[in-house]
Design a protein around this motif. Structure first.
Motif, PDB file in Angstrom:
ATOM      1  N   SER A  56      51.173  39.478  31.842  1.00 25.07           N
ATOM      2  CA  SER A  56      51.013  40.233  32.858  1.00 25.07           C
ATOM      3  C   SER A  56      51.672  40.071  33.962  1.00 25.07           C
ATOM      4  O   SER A  56      52.099  41.079  34.777  1.00 25.07           O
ATOM      5  N   LEU A  57      52.490  38.820  34.189  1.00 23.70           N
ATOM      6  CA  LEU A  57      53.655  38.896  35.011  1.00 23.70           C
ATOM      7  C   LEU A  57      55.011  39.167  34.495  1.00 23.70           C
ATOM      8  O   LEU A  57      56.053  39.164  35.396  1.00 23.70           O
ATOM      9  N   PHE A  58      55.278  38.925  33.269  1.00 21.30           N
ATOM     10  CA  PHE A  58      56.581  39.394  32.788  1.00 21.30           C
ATOM     11  C   PHE A  58      56.766  40.755  32.776  1.00 21.30           C
ATOM     12  O   PHE A  58      57.824  41.311  32.980  1.00 21.30           O
ATOM     13  N   TRP A  59      55.501  41.518  32.254  1.00 23.97           N
ATOM     14  CA  TRP A  59      55.481  42.963  32.131  1.00 23.97           C
ATOM     15  C   TRP A  59      54.446  43.474  32.940  1.00 23.97           C
ATOM     16  O   TRP A  59      53.413  43.990  32.440  1.00 23.97           O
ATOM     17  N   PRO A  60      54.368  43.518  34.293  1.00 28.24           N
ATOM     18  CA  PRO A  60      53.222  43.901  34.899  1.00 28.24           C
ATOM     19  C   PRO A  60      52.636  45.574  34.479  1.00 28.24           C
ATOM     20  O   PRO A  60      53.495  46.141  34.249  1.00 28.24           O
TER      21      PRO A  60
END
Length: 373
Positions: A22-26
């Motif tokens: 979720s934080l690598f690829w919002p």
């Protein structure tokens, strides 16, 4: 607040994996089965740095998963800034100020973050960073280069414009036929730069498996993380939309959806990327639709059209049905001719013996008739 597990000591659990994605690829939807292959690579890449002959993990500023995420977030937001500016911004983060992270630790963490986030081998042009993860090629990140510049320098379009008759690819040009007809072995690579790279060196055959067909047409490297390409496509512009779309199209070209042999092979290899929720593009057989990977596709296509060299390959080669039937009918005629030749050779002495007996019998009958007279 950081996760309890440390980056270099524990593999991420399901909850940690979901947060990393979720934080690598919002905005990316999380399904553990979609990212299973990616986290297999993630764990292997971290484990590689822990081998006794490799660099000490204390040379990294990022020691927890939160630290790694923080590095990736700065690299994503400041992808148009030079490496020196990105490094300076990361060093100013509170967690790294408390640790008094050095330039070396920051650069090593940036290289690691680039490798696992972009799934491509990234090297600092002036700084040694650990062992390569089996990659053949790497991108070099100089002090004055932006991350976007690094990608553009490594992925350049091919200028070749094929003639009209050469632009359309054969419908049989799929990975299964490359293996079965051309004897090419597929090796999965976690380095996007190595995608579709073809090594023509014949694969050595182990002497104790002389009976097993292993192929003799070399190796082609295939990048299987289609879900990562789709995630970058939806959330970042670092790799470029055109490169991402073209790479996904190349996977659709070689592994067509709906082909039963392809499906069975991908499931066996634990790379069923056709099941992931990714953007759908029309499957194209037009070579002019490939600009970044065109040269490597042309090389593979030339190998695909080379004549098979072994009986196993000849039997599997159905690209030209008329040629296939002609060859095997001719082979059948040769076999039948040989069989009848052997039978004739075996029966010839017996026929000669029978003729000799018939002749002697006729002489005896003639002699008996003369005696009776």
């Amino acid at each position: 607040m950081s996760f309890a597990p440390e980056l270099f000591n524990d593999a991420p659990d399901t909850q940690t994996q979901a947060k990393l994605v979720s934080l690598f690829w919002p905005g990316t939807s999380w399904r553990s089965e979609d990212f299973s292959a990616f986290f297999r690579y993630f764990n292997e890449r971290i484990l590689l740095l822990k081998w006794s002959y490799c660099i000490d993990h204390n040379q990294f500023a990022a020691q927890t998963f939160d630290d790694l995420i923080a590095v990736v977030e700065v690299m994503r937001i400041k992808n148009q800034r030079t490496r020196e500016e990105v490094s300076r911004s990361i060093r100013q983060l509170p967690q790294f100020q408390r640790k008094q992270a050095t330039d070396l630790q920051i650069l090593n963490s940036m290289a690691l973050a680039g490798c696992v986030w972009l799934t491509m081998e990234i090297r600092m042009s002036d700084q040694l960073y650990g062992p390569a993860s089996g990659a053949s090629e790497a991108a070099s990140w100089g002090p004055l280069d932006t991350l976007v510049d690094v990608v553009k320098q490594r992925f350049q379009t091919f200028k070749f414009n094929p003639a009209t008759g050469e632009a359309q690819l054969d419908a049989g040009f799929i990975a299964i036929n490359l293996m079965e007809v051309c004897g090419i072995r597929i090796t999965w690579t976690d380095n996007l730069i190595d995608h579709l790279y073809y090594d023509s060196t014949p694969v050595p055959r182990r002497w104790w498996e002389f009976w097993k067909y292993q192929g003799s047409g070399g190796i082609v490297y295939i990048y299987p993380h289609k879900i990562c390409l789709a995630s970058h496509h939806a959330s970042t512009d670092i790799l470029g939309k055109e490169l991402l779309e073209e790479t996904m199209k190349s996977l659709d070209l070689l592994f067509p959806f709906g082909d039963s042999r392809t499906r069975g092979h991908l499931i066996k290899e634990r790379h069923p990327f056709f099941l992931a929720e990714t953007p759908t593009f029309p499957r194209t057989m037009d070579l002019s639709d490939f600009n970044f990977w065109r040269r490597r596709i042309i090389i593979l296509y030339d190998v695909f059209h080379a004549p098979p060299s072994r009986m196993h390959q000849i039997w599997k080669d159905r690209r030209n049905p008329m040629q296939w039937w002609t060859f095997w009918l001719a082979g059948l005629i040769v076999i039948i001719t040989v069989v009848f030749g052997v039978i004739s050779a075996y029966m010839a002495p017996k026929s000669l013996g029978l003729a000799n007996l018939t002749y002697r019998l006729s002489i005896l009958q003639a002699c008996n008739q003369d005696t009776a007279i």
